[in-house]
Design a protein around this motif. Structure first.
Motif, PDB file in Angstrom:
ATOM      1  N   LEU A 375     -29.325  23.568 -12.527  1.00  0.00           N
ATOM      2  CA  LEU A 375     -29.829  24.586 -11.455  1.00  0.00           C
ATOM      3  C   LEU A 375     -30.246  23.929 -10.412  1.00  0.00           C
ATOM      4  O   LEU A 375     -30.488  24.413  -9.084  1.00  0.00           O
ATOM      5  CB  LEU A 375     -30.742  25.613 -11.989  1.00  0.00           C
ATOM      6  N   ASP A 376     -30.812  22.535 -10.350  1.00  0.00           N
ATOM      7  CA  ASP A 376     -31.279  21.901  -9.205  1.00  0.00           C
ATOM      8  C   ASP A 376     -30.190  20.986  -8.403  1.00  0.00           C
ATOM      9  O   ASP A 376     -30.727  20.395  -7.553  1.00  0.00           O
ATOM     10  CB  ASP A 376     -32.552  21.059  -9.599  1.00  0.00           C
ATOM     11  N   VAL A 377     -29.091  20.938  -8.850  1.00  0.00           N
ATOM     12  CA  VAL A 377     -28.250  20.193  -8.173  1.00  0.00           C
ATOM     13  C   VAL A 377     -27.945  20.438  -6.761  1.00  0.00           C
ATOM     14  O   VAL A 377     -27.890  21.647  -6.326  1.00  0.00           O
ATOM     15  CB  VAL A 377     -26.736  20.362  -8.978  1.00  0.00           C
ATOM     16  N   ARG A 378     -28.017  19.438  -5.807  1.00  0.00           N
ATOM     17  CA  ARG A 378     -27.927  19.915  -4.487  1.00  0.00           C
ATOM     18  C   ARG A 378     -26.867  18.651  -3.954  1.00  0.00           C
ATOM     19  O   ARG A 378     -27.117  17.318  -4.015  1.00  0.00           O
ATOM     20  CB  ARG A 378     -29.052  19.499  -3.632  1.00  0.00           C
ATOM     21  N   HIS A 379     -25.590  19.145  -3.177  1.00  0.00           N
ATOM     22  CA  HIS A 379     -24.613  18.087  -2.617  1.00  0.00           C
ATOM     23  C   HIS A 379     -24.880  17.934  -1.375  1.00  0.00           C
ATOM     24  O   HIS A 379     -25.621  18.617  -0.682  1.00  0.00           O
ATOM     25  CB  HIS A 379     -23.247  18.579  -2.804  1.00  0.00           C
ATOM     26  N   ASP A 380     -24.534  16.813  -0.851  1.00  0.00           N
ATOM     27  CA  ASP A 380     -24.711  16.362   0.696  1.00  0.00           C
ATOM     28  C   ASP A 380     -23.534  17.099   1.280  1.00  0.00           C
ATOM     29  O   ASP A 380     -22.207  16.340   1.179  1.00  0.00           O
ATOM     30  CB  ASP A 380     -24.775  15.030   0.689  1.00  0.00           C
ATOM     31  N   VAL A 381     -23.569  18.338   1.746  1.00  0.00           N
ATOM     32  CA  VAL A 381     -22.572  18.913   2.559  1.00  0.00           C
ATOM     33  C   VAL A 381     -22.398  18.931   3.971  1.00  0.00           C
ATOM     34  O   VAL A 381     -21.544  19.312   4.622  1.00  0.00           O
ATOM     35  CB  VAL A 381     -22.487  20.624   2.185  1.00  0.00           C
ATOM     36  N   GLY A 382     -23.336  18.043   4.608  1.00  0.00           N
ATOM     37  CA  GLY A 382     -23.133  17.976   5.911  1.00  0.00           C
ATOM     38  C   GLY A 382     -24.856  18.245   6.566  1.00  0.00           C
ATOM     39  O   GLY A 382     -25.540  18.422   5.922  1.00  0.00           O
ATOM     40  N   PRO A 383     -24.869  18.193   8.056  1.00  0.00           N
ATOM     41  CA  PRO A 383     -25.957  18.364   8.800  1.00  0.00           C
ATOM     42  C   PRO A 383     -26.420  19.771   8.447  1.00  0.00           C
ATOM     43  O   PRO A 383     -25.852  20.814   8.225  1.00  0.00           O
ATOM     44  CB  PRO A 383     -25.813  17.968  10.002  1.00  0.00           C
ATOM     45  N   GLY A 384     -28.014  19.874   8.569  1.00  0.00           N
ATOM     46  CA  GLY A 384     -28.623  21.236   8.718  1.00  0.00           C
ATOM     47  C   GLY A 384     -29.853  21.083   7.556  1.00  0.00           C
ATOM     48  O   GLY A 384     -29.936  20.281   6.867  1.00  0.00           O
ATOM     49  N   ARG A 385     -30.853  22.045   7.809  1.00  0.00           N
ATOM     50  CA  ARG A 385     -32.073  22.035   7.371  1.00  0.00           C
ATOM     51  C   ARG A 385     -32.472  23.287   6.387  1.00  0.00           C
ATOM     52  O   ARG A 385     -33.337  23.406   5.863  1.00  0.00           O
ATOM     53  CB  ARG A 385     -33.206  21.931   8.578  1.00  0.00           C
ATOM     54  N   HIS A 386     -31.468  24.104   6.383  1.00  0.00           N
ATOM     55  CA  HIS A 386     -31.706  25.377   5.540  1.00  0.00           C
ATOM     56  C   HIS A 386     -31.795  25.050   4.131  1.00  0.00           C
ATOM     57  O   HIS A 386     -31.045  24.076   3.793  1.00  0.00           O
ATOM     58  CB  HIS A 386     -30.378  26.265   5.555  1.00  0.00           C
ATOM     59  N   PRO A 387     -32.689  25.832   3.270  1.00  0.00           N
ATOM     60  CA  PRO A 387     -33.092  25.213   1.979  1.00  0.00           C
ATOM     61  C   PRO A 387     -31.927  25.286   0.836  1.00  0.00           C
ATOM     62  O   PRO A 387     -31.862  24.870  -0.061  1.00  0.00           O
ATOM     63  CB  PRO A 387     -34.303  25.996   1.640  1.00  0.00           C
ATOM     64  N   LEU A 388     -31.050  26.220   1.433  1.00  0.00           N
ATOM     65  CA  LEU A 388     -29.974  26.486   0.305  1.00  0.00           C
ATOM     66  C   LEU A 388     -28.581  25.450   0.725  1.00  0.00           C
ATOM     67  O   LEU A 388     -27.865  25.612  -0.120  1.00  0.00           O
ATOM     68  CB  LEU A 388     -29.270  28.000   0.401  1.00  0.00           C
ATOM     69  N   LEU A 389     -28.630  24.749   1.656  1.00  0.00           N
ATOM     70  CA  LEU A 389     -27.446  24.057   2.029  1.00  0.00           C
ATOM     71  C   LEU A 389     -27.317  23.037   0.995  1.00  0.00           C
ATOM     72  O   LEU A 389     -28.300  22.118   0.563  1.00  0.00           O
ATOM     73  CB  LEU A 389     -28.013  23.198   3.367  1.00  0.00           C
ATOM     74  N   GLY A 390     -26.229  22.734   0.358  1.00  0.00           N
ATOM     75  CA  GLY A 390     -25.821  22.121  -0.658  1.00  0.00           C
ATOM     76  C   GLY A 390     -26.281  22.547  -1.856  1.00  0.00           C
ATOM     77  O   GLY A 390     -25.623  21.929  -2.955  1.00  0.00           O
ATOM     78  N   ARG A 391     -27.022  23.433  -2.121  1.00  0.00           N
ATOM     79  CA  ARG A 391     -27.319  24.311  -3.491  1.00  0.00           C
ATOM     80  C   ARG A 391     -26.317  25.222  -3.826  1.00  0.00           C
ATOM     81  O   ARG A 391     -25.684  25.818  -3.020  1.00  0.00           O
ATOM     82  CB  ARG A 391     -28.710  24.573  -3.478  1.00  0.00           C
ATOM     83  N   ARG A 392     -26.584  25.878  -5.099  1.00  0.00           N
ATOM     84  CA  ARG A 392     -25.501  26.751  -5.411  1.00  0.00           C
ATOM     85  C   ARG A 392     -26.080  28.284  -4.975  1.00  0.00           C
ATOM     86  O   ARG A 392     -27.400  28.247  -4.560  1.00  0.00           O
ATOM     87  CB  ARG A 392     -25.392  26.905  -6.978  1.00  0.00           C
ATOM     88  N   LEU A 393     -25.170  28.937  -4.533  1.00  0.00           N
ATOM     89  CA  LEU A 393     -25.659  30.236  -4.021  1.00  0.00           C
ATOM     90  C   LEU A 393     -26.652  30.964  -5.119  1.00  0.00           C
ATOM     91  O   LEU A 393     -26.273  31.401  -6.407  1.00  0.00           O
ATOM     92  CB  LEU A 393     -24.582  31.221  -3.622  1.00  0.00           C
ATOM     93  N   PRO A 394     -27.862  31.475  -4.521  1.00  0.00           N
ATOM     94  CA  PRO A 394     -28.782  32.090  -5.609  1.00  0.00           C
ATOM     95  C   PRO A 394     -27.878  33.453  -6.112  1.00  0.00           C
ATOM     96  O   PRO A 394     -27.323  33.979  -5.122  1.00  0.00           O
ATOM     97  CB  PRO A 394     -30.037  32.241  -4.737  1.00  0.00           C
TER      98      PRO A 394
END
Length: 777
Positions: A375-394
């Motif tokens: 559940l903690d996997v976060r990918h580098d998907v590009g610039p941005g600071r939103h806490p969900l960026l790169g994470r799975r949609l809750p």
């Protein structure tokens, strides 16, 4: 000697859970796939049995959980044998017990239902890669050799991967220095043990509801034997460690696994790719190996499908390695740590004591639980600071104008999703930005709850694998959204024909629809926007009207014809003149190779216009009339009627299901003559009666995929038969209808359009009387 050659887009080697998951993902995204498996039948060995929260979320996003039925769950897992509460925010916290045999059965049915071809008893023996294809050679059970040419080959064939070996992948790491013996044993009665460390070793025992006990044992200091253990080996070690004798039991399955740890340096080598244990070898502690592999497959599937369809943007397929390699590297690291804690002797006791003190602390617990669950996997998907960026949609509830839903439900088509807060000032700009990608990304309005935070109010672009690729909300964020769409979904395909721009010349101005017509078009179009349809026999009559009607609703329509090319092209011209989209596809039905030829043209046309081969709607309209008295019906005429009217629709449906996403629509045009007698059409009515049975029985078969199939039965409907030019004859025919008129092709087309839309989602297996009341008596 090679006796057979198959052309496909992707060859997947290995029909275990990872290979089957990948095959389903590829088909969901429109790619053709053949799976090669050396075993002639699915294994009966349930090596793994644990699914973690992230994997359960993924299965839900593909609509597969309901098929599993009731699944036992356990909130507590372990880290190296130390108890650990795995519950984190998720609809499926903790771990879930699904035997690998059941999981393989589920994924096999799903992949096959989507159109994946699974060839068992096919052992890979050779691989060749050229500039434009990869060729796999396999040996069949009867000793013959088959060759498969594809754009890519993916090895999902386990830790002893043949694809990895033949492809020359580097596989650095360490060999096993310790091993855990394992057996499923019937007829023994011993206490359950959960990671019990005794003076001589580690013992684990769990009795299943069916009375079989799974035992696992490691003797401290013992080195791997290097071969397949016997049950006697397991029983002897168990007795030395626990003092208990299990030698009188009946072994159902015996094996061992060591603490080897390896990972290929690259998950992709040009046209060859690896997933699951073919890419990484680790001790299967806590079920992480199985879950890691399934998540590899979901990350890879949509990207590879885009690549073989030649719509993938530069770097998309390379992102599979970039994202999954570090995830696996981290998992392998935690598994090595756990293996040491589990199988190490007294020298690790002090470390275990310290870790046991730390794991109850919430920050430590959530860190370890997030890592194990995925559940903690976060990918580098590009610039941005939103806490969900790169994470799975809750997996939080969502409210749309159509009612409540979830992110998982929105992802079941295997497409991307753009969530746009309704009422937001930037919503229109974001929708317009995403519109060119409507064939690949669904835009969904979300009704925000009262007092929503700025973080909750962001628009989100979600990839098909459920990870957030972009987050924004201000009107000037549209450029960032476009950049993300280009990065993950490629350049949008231009439509086949643009809406004509009115000229300023008087002659051209006369062709511009009047205000009432334009207003009606704006009102009607959109119900089927983003969907694709095939209408057979669409060059004239009811087929022509149906193609035009579906296009008015926004569908991209394939206009099929057998011989009337000019008439079919005229249908396309009418559709395009009205701002719709269509193309022709030719095939004579009722002859050998008819369905294959039709779908070659169909898929080429769809791929050019949408970048995908998805077919959402199939209308089986093509047919031939009999008009022959029963005593004059020849065997040749009878066979022709059946080949065109009954056989062709069956095999068109069979083939279309390989392209049809869940939620698709199939409409068969039958006849009111299946309910009223006409001696001059006995053979014809028989064929249409057979088509009625398609809807009845296929409806049961396709229900789990939410695909509806229905029969529409026209009555006397105006066509190009000269009889409709005789007023007296028309008057007599009209008298048979409750409305005292003959049917028009548009009457039937409107019924078909209704059944093709979302409003008809609860109608399947039905016989729809579209005779204008002729059957009322």
């Amino acid at each position: 000697m090679t006796e057979d050659r198959t052309e496909t887009q992707v060859v997947v080697v290995g029909a275990g859970p990872v290979g089957l998951m990948l095959a389903g993902e590829l088909r969901l995204a429109g790619a053709d796939v053949v799976v090669l498996e050396k075993l002639t039948a699915p294994t009966t060995e349930s090596r793994a049995s644990t699914l973690h929260a992230r994997t359960m979320e993924i299965l839900d996003s593909r609509g597969l959980l309901d098929r599993l039925g009731e699944v036992p769950s356990e909130p507590r897992g372990h880290f190296g044998g130390i108890p650990l509460d795995l519950r984190l925010p998720s609809p499926w916290p903790g771990q879930w017990k699904v035997p690998q045999t059941r999981l393989e059965e589920l994924l096999g049915e799903w992949a096959s239902g989507l159109g994946a071809e699974i060839r068992r008893g096919h052992e890979l023996t050779g691989l060749t890669v050229t500039g434009d294809h990869a060729e796999a050679v396999a040996r069949t059970p009867d000793g013959t050799t088959v060759s498969l040419r594809a754009k890519c080959v993916v090895g999902c064939d386990g830790e002893n991967s043949t694809v990895r070996r033949l492809g020359g992948f580097d596989f650095p790491g360490t060999d096993a220095t310790r091993e855990l013996l394992r057996a499923d044993v019937a007829g023994i009665d011993i206490p359950d043990r959960r990671f019990q460390r005794l003076a001589g070793g580690l013992a684990i025992a769990a009795r299943r509801p069916d009375g079989v006990t799974r035992v696992m044992v490691h003797e401290f200091g013992a080195r791997p034997s290097g071969g397949q253990p016997s049950f006697q080996d397991v029983a002897d070690t168990w007795k030395r460690v626990t003092g208990e004798d299990i030698g009188g039991g009946t072994p159902l399955w015996v094996n061992s696994f060591g603490d080897a740890s390896r990972q290929v340096t690259h998950y992709r080598d040009y046209r060859l790719l690896l997933a699951g244990d073919a890419a990484h070898q680790q001790m299967p502690i806590g079920g992480q190996a199985l879950n890691l592999g399934l998540q590899d497959a979901v990350n890879l599937g949509w990207k590879l499908a885009a690549q073989v369809a030649e719509r993938g943007p530069d770097g998309l397929l390379d992102s599979y390695h970039d994202e999954r390699h570090p995830v696996a590297r981290r998992v392998l690291s935690n598994i090595r740590t756990q293996a040491l804690l589990l199988l190490g002797g007294p020298e690790v006791d002090a470390v275990r004591e310290v870790l046991a003190e730390l794991t109850p602390r919430e920050n430590v617990r959530t860190h370890l639980a997030g890592m194990i669950s995925g559940l903690d996997v976060r990918h580098d998907v590009g610039p941005g600071r939103h806490p969900l960026l790169g994470r799975r949609l809750p997996p939080r509830p969502l409210t749309t104008p159509d009612g409540p839903t979830t992110g998982a439900r929105l992802l079941r088509s295997g497409r991307g999703v753009l969530l746009v807060p309704s009422g937001d000032g930037a919503a229109r700009s974001l929708r317009e930005t995403a519109a060119p990608w409507s064939a690949l990304v669904d835009t969904v309005d979300v009704v925000l709850p009262p007092h929503a935070t700025a973080e909750d109010s962001a628009a989100l672009l979600v990839r098909p694998d459920g990870h957030v690729a972009w987050a924004g909300g201000a009107a000037d964020d549209a450029s960032g959204l476009r950049t993300a769409l280009l990065r993950w979904f490629g350049a949008p395909k231009a439509p086949a024909a643009s809406v004509p721009t009115p000229s300023k010349t008087p002659a051209a101005s006369a062709q511009v629809p009047d205000t009432a017509t334009a207003k009606k078009r704006r009102t009607d179009m959109g119900r089927l926007t983003g969907r694709t349809a095939l209408v057979t026999g669409a060059s004239r009559g009811m087929g022509r009207a149906t193609a035009i009607r579906l296009a008015q609703e926004g569908a991209l329509v394939a206009v099929h014809y057998a011989t009337g090319r000019e008439a079919a092209e005229d249908v396309v011209a009418v559709i395009e003149k009205d701002g719709g989209r269509a193309f022709t596809v030719q095939a004579v039905l009722g002859v050998d190779g008819d369905v294959h030829r039709l779908f070659l043209g169909l898929e080429e046309g769809l791929r050019e216009r949408t970048g995908s081969t998805d077919l959402d709607i199939l209308v089986n309209n093509a047919g031939v009339m009999g008009g022959v008295k029963p005593e004059e019906t020849t065997p040749e005429k009878f066979d022709e009627l059946y080949r065109v009217n009954a056989k062709a629709p069956f095999f068109l449906i069979q083939r279309a299901l390989k392209n049809m996403p869940d939620g698709g629509r199939i409409i068969n045009i039958t006849s009111g003559l299946t309910r009223v007698a006409n001696p001059d059409e006995i053979a014809y009515a028989m064929t249409k009666g057979a088509v009625d049975q398609l809807a009845l029985h296929f409806a049961k078969h396709l229900g789990p995929r939410n695909i509806t199939i229905n029969s529409v039965a026209p009555g006397i409907t105006r066509n190009d038969n000269p009889v409709f030019g005789i007023p007296e004859a028309v008057e007599q025919m009209a008298a048979l209808s409750a409305f005292n008129r003959v049917g028009e092709p548009e009457d039937v087309a409107d019924v078909v359009a209704f059944l093709a839309g979302d409003e008809a989602r609860w109608i399947t297996g039905s016989f729809v009387d579209a005779t204008g009341g002729t059957l009322l008596g």
